[in-house]
Design an enzyme around this catalytic site. Structure first.
Site, short mmCIF file in Angstrom:
data_model
loop_
_atom_site.label_atom_id
_atom_site.label_comp_id
_atom_site.label_asym_id
_atom_site.label_seq_id
_atom_site.Cartn_x
_atom_site.Cartn_y
_atom_site.Cartn_z
N LYS A 35 0.85 -1.20 0.00
CA LYS A 35 0.00 0.00 0.00
C LYS A 35 0.88 1.24 0.00
O LYS A 35 0.66 2.18 -0.77
CB LYS A 35 -0.91 0.01 1.24
N ASN A 239 -24.61 4.98 11.81
CA ASN A 239 -24.53 3.83 10.90
C ASN A 239 -25.66 2.83 11.18
O ASN A 239 -26.28 2.30 10.26
CB ASN A 239 -23.17 3.14 11.04
N PHE A 280 -31.82 6.31 2.02
CA PHE A 280 -31.61 5.04 2.72
C PHE A 280 -32.89 4.25 2.95
O PHE A 280 -33.01 3.45 3.86
CB PHE A 280 -30.80 5.23 4.01
N CYS A 291 -18.53 -1.22 6.70
CA CYS A 291 -18.98 -0.51 7.90
C CYS A 291 -20.30 -1.03 8.50
O CYS A 291 -20.32 -1.50 9.63
CB CYS A 291 -19.11 0.97 7.60
C1 UDX Z 1 -12.21 3.25 8.50
C2 UDX Z 1 -12.16 2.98 9.99
O1 UDX Z 1 -10.95 2.49 10.35
C3 UDX Z 1 -13.28 2.08 10.40
O2 UDX Z 1 -13.27 1.87 11.77
C4 UDX Z 1 -14.55 2.76 10.06
O3 UDX Z 1 -15.63 1.97 10.43
C5 UDX Z 1 -14.61 3.07 8.61
O4 UDX Z 1 -13.48 3.78 8.22
P1 UDX Z 1 -11.44 2.19 6.29
O5 UDX Z 1 -10.60 3.40 6.06
O6 UDX Z 1 -12.51 1.85 5.31
O7 UDX Z 1 -12.09 2.19 7.71
O8 UDX Z 1 -10.57 0.95 6.64
P2 UDX Z 1 -9.58 0.12 5.81
O9 UDX Z 1 -9.78 0.40 4.36
O10 UDX Z 1 -9.65 -1.25 6.38
O11 UDX Z 1 -8.20 0.79 6.21
C6 UDX Z 1 -7.55 0.68 7.40
C7 UDX Z 1 -6.06 0.81 7.12
O12 UDX Z 1 -5.33 0.71 8.31
C8 UDX Z 1 -5.52 -0.26 6.18
O13 UDX Z 1 -4.80 0.32 5.14
C9 UDX Z 1 -4.61 -1.08 7.06
O14 UDX Z 1 -3.53 -1.65 6.37
C10 UDX Z 1 -4.17 -0.08 8.08
N1 UDX Z 1 -3.70 -0.64 9.32
C11 UDX Z 1 -4.29 -1.67 9.86
C12 UDX Z 1 -2.61 -0.08 9.94
O15 UDX Z 1 -2.01 0.84 9.42
N2 UDX Z 1 -2.19 -0.56 11.13
C13 UDX Z 1 -2.72 -1.63 11.70
O16 UDX Z 1 -2.28 -2.06 12.78
C14 UDX Z 1 -3.82 -2.21 11.04
C1 UDX Z 2 -21.53 4.01 5.25
C2 UDX Z 2 -22.14 5.34 5.76
O1 UDX Z 2 -23.09 5.84 4.82
C3 UDX Z 2 -21.03 6.35 6.03
O2 UDX Z 2 -21.59 7.53 6.60
C4 UDX Z 2 -20.02 5.73 6.99
O3 UDX Z 2 -18.94 6.62 7.25
C5 UDX Z 2 -19.49 4.44 6.44
O4 UDX Z 2 -20.57 3.55 6.17
P1 UDX Z 2 -20.64 3.09 2.92
O5 UDX Z 2 -20.48 1.78 3.62
O6 UDX Z 2 -19.54 3.59 2.07
O7 UDX Z 2 -20.96 4.25 3.98
O8 UDX Z 2 -21.91 2.96 1.97
P2 UDX Z 2 -23.44 3.43 1.93
O9 UDX Z 2 -23.61 4.30 0.76
O10 UDX Z 2 -23.88 3.93 3.22
O11 UDX Z 2 -24.16 2.03 1.61
C6 UDX Z 2 -24.03 0.92 2.51
C7 UDX Z 2 -24.83 -0.26 2.01
O12 UDX Z 2 -26.22 0.01 2.09
C8 UDX Z 2 -24.58 -0.63 0.54
O13 UDX Z 2 -24.50 -2.05 0.44
C9 UDX Z 2 -25.78 -0.08 -0.19
O14 UDX Z 2 -26.08 -0.79 -1.37
C10 UDX Z 2 -26.86 -0.27 0.86
N1 UDX Z 2 -28.00 0.67 0.71
C11 UDX Z 2 -27.84 2.00 0.91
C12 UDX Z 2 -29.26 0.15 0.40
O15 UDX Z 2 -29.42 -1.07 0.22
N2 UDX Z 2 -30.32 1.02 0.32
C13 UDX Z 2 -30.19 2.35 0.53
O16 UDX Z 2 -31.20 3.05 0.46
C14 UDX Z 2 -28.91 2.86 0.83
#
Ligand code: UDX
Ligand code: UDX
Length: 461
Positions: A35, A239, A280, A291
């Site tokens: 990464k 969420n 939603f 999430c």
């Molecule tokens: C983030 C938040 O971390 C999560 O709790 C929230 O619910 C949604 O947003 P996201 O950015 O989507 O999640 O997570 P992810 O794409 O899994 O990235 C986390 C990163 O942290 C990864 O790149 C991973 O490699 C890194 N990581 C993980 C570290 O740098 N240190 C660690 O010990 C573990």
């Molecule tokens: C979500 C939250 O929206 C965001 O605020 C938070 O920080 C991270 O989690 P994300 O997971 O990126 O974001 O996607 P989102 O657009 O919220 O959709 C989540 C899931 O719900 C998807 O699988 C989507 O298809 C589903 N969805 C969403 C539905 O089935 N119906 C809807 O009306 C809206």
């Protein structure tokens, strides 16, 4: 300012690139070498609209320095953002190992007066524990700990980060909170420029900007100052509430299927009540992604641990799990028998992302394969990811083109509503099929038009 961002996922990398764009010196830290290598090359290692441009700017301007080394990344930082993942643990609760490891690693090297800001979604109480870890690891440390959860959506991560609905800041140091609000305000002020320079998000973003997102004075109304625990709960509740809205719509879709009502008409009417809102409430295959599933599960566990009834959240989770099975039943009810070939359009958990974490589309493919259907699935962006999370098996194969999905299939199912699937030449594609059956599991396509080409059905309509 010197800023460190730990974790380069959707949250961390987007934030890092935006901070670099407004002129801060940013170190972004990750534990995965590949990464960091990709970010150093000036691009994102995952697909996200508009992010590549920003990362490239960060690297070219030398404002963004990716590193695997905590000491290098943290020692000069005035502010440390924590955005490592919080996956589900074996007991259903959040696994906070990455959070606490990162807190401990950062604590060893952080400088005097640093502000430590939690961005990841964590259960209430995590902040208190993190403060203890910092004090234990570095007893002389002089620091402020704040909780400022992010609310960005994948697929519109840049857009959601430049103009936010609200900026939550939990903790007890009002002066330091002001510094953080200022930083987010700087980012919002850059919104018009960023959208101008990043054509991909421009059109989408302009609706937000013209709605007053970046108007003078508006920003401060979006800033909320709370205690640590409230900030932690705000993110988890948001969420779970959104997940509950989706599940509500999915459940009503099942009622619509029984009585001949139309879920879109019903939710249009319901959503016009300003107290409820339309967003939603789109019925489909259920919620997935990195999430909602883990956060609903996490809230169940932490609520039960507190001795509070968690039935409401439990039911949301269970009903969501069962939505894929419901759709499999609907497909069978169209007269498609086990052993038949089923084509699936879409694999990512939603359009606009290559992310397949807990993807309902991937789960549908696996469920169909398990039932003995021969599944051919495709996606504009998420085939490679699907091969890892939902591996091919004797019944499930991934194909590169939509033509391959239709060829000789008994039925085609729309599982993820990619915009490009709206414009397909269904008339031509239908001629490749063995039987012209189509099921729209996202209520995305025009029923009237599809009815003329296929024996067509969709969810709740
Ligand atoms: C983030 C938040 O971390 C999560 O709790 C929230 O619910 C949604 O947003 P996201 O950015 O989507 O999640 O997570 P992810 O794409 O899994 O990235 C986390 C990163 O942290 C990864 O790149 C991973 O490699 C890194 N990581 C993980 C570290 O740098 N240190 C660690 O010990 C573990
Ligand atoms: C979500 C939250 O929206 C965001 O605020 C938070 O920080 C991270 O989690 P994300 O997971 O990126 O974001 O996607 P989102 O657009 O919220 O959709 C989540 C899931 O719900 C998807 O699988 C989507 O298809 C589903 N969805 C969403 C539905 O089935 N119906 C809807 O009306 C809206």
């Amino acid at each position: 300012m010197n800023i460190s961002v730990i974790g380069t996922g959707y949250v961390g990398l987007t934030l890092s690139a935006l901070l670099a764009k407004v002129g801060h010196k940013v170190h972004c830290i990750d534990v995965i070498e590949d990464k960091i290598k990709t970010i150093k090359e000036g691009k994102s290692y995952f697909y996200e609209l508009g992010l590549d441009n920003l990362v490239k700017y960060g690297i070219d301007s030398r404002n963004l320095t990716p590193t695997l080394n905590y000491e290098e990344g943290v020692k000069d930082a005035d502010i440390i953002f924590l955005s490592v993942g919080t996956p589900s643990g074996a007991d259903g609760g959040w696994d906070l190992t990455y959070i606490y490891d990162a807190v401990e690693n950062a604590a060893k090297f952080m400088k005097d007066g640093v502000i430590f800001v939690q961005r990841s979604t964590v259960p209430v109480g995590t902040g208190k524990r993190a403060i203890e870890i910092i004090k234990k690891t570095n007893p002389k440390a002089n620091f402020t700990y704040l909780s400022s959860p992010e609310f960005l959506r994948e697929g519109s991560a840049v857009l959601d980060s430049i103009i936010q609905d609200r900026i939550v800041m939990g903790g007890d140091n009002e002066e330091k909170k002001k510094i953080l609000f200022k930083i987010f305000e700087e980012i919002e002020k850059m919104a018009p420029q960023i959208t101008e320079e990043t054509p991909e998000i421009h059109e989408y973003a302009s609706t937000y900007i013209s709605n007053g997102g970046s108007k003078e004075g508006a920003f401060k109304d979006k800033c909320i100052s709370t205690c640590l625990e409230s900030a932690e709960l705000i993110k988890v509740c948001s969420n779970t509430f959104l997940a509950t809205k989706i599940t509500f719509a999915n459940n009503i879709a099942r009622v619509c299927d029984r009585v001949g009502a139309n879920i879109n008409e019903v939710m249009d009417g319901v959503g016009m009540d300003r107290r409820i809102g339309r967003s939603f409430l789109y019925a489909g295959l259920g919620f997935g992604g990195g999430c909602f599933p883990k956060d609903v599960k996490g809230l169940i566990k932490s609520t039960e641990d507190l001795g509070v009834d968690a039935q409401l959240f439990k039911r949301v989770y269970e009903l969501n799990e069962s939505q894929v099975d419901y759709v499999v039943d609907c497909i069978k009810q169209m007269g498609v028998l086990g052993g038949s070939q089923v084509g699936v359009l879409g694999l990512s958990f939603k359009p606009g992302t290559s992310d397949v974490r807990v993807s309902p589309a991937g789960r549908l493919c696996k469920a169909l394969s398990h039932e003995g259907f021969a599944v051919l699935a495709t996606d504009p962006r998420a085939i490679e990811e699907s091969k890892k999370d939902f591996p091919e098996d004797k019944n499930l194969k991934y194909v590169d083109t939509v033509e391959d999905v239709f060829k000789n299939s008994e039925i085609v199912v729309l599982a993820t509503e990619w915009p490009e699937y709206k414009e397909l030449d269904y008339e031509r594609l239908s001629k490749l099929m063995k039987s012209k059956n189509f099921y729209d599991a996202r209520n995305f396509l025009e029923k009237e038009k599809m009815n003329k080409i296929f024996k067509f059905d969709n969810l709740g309509a």
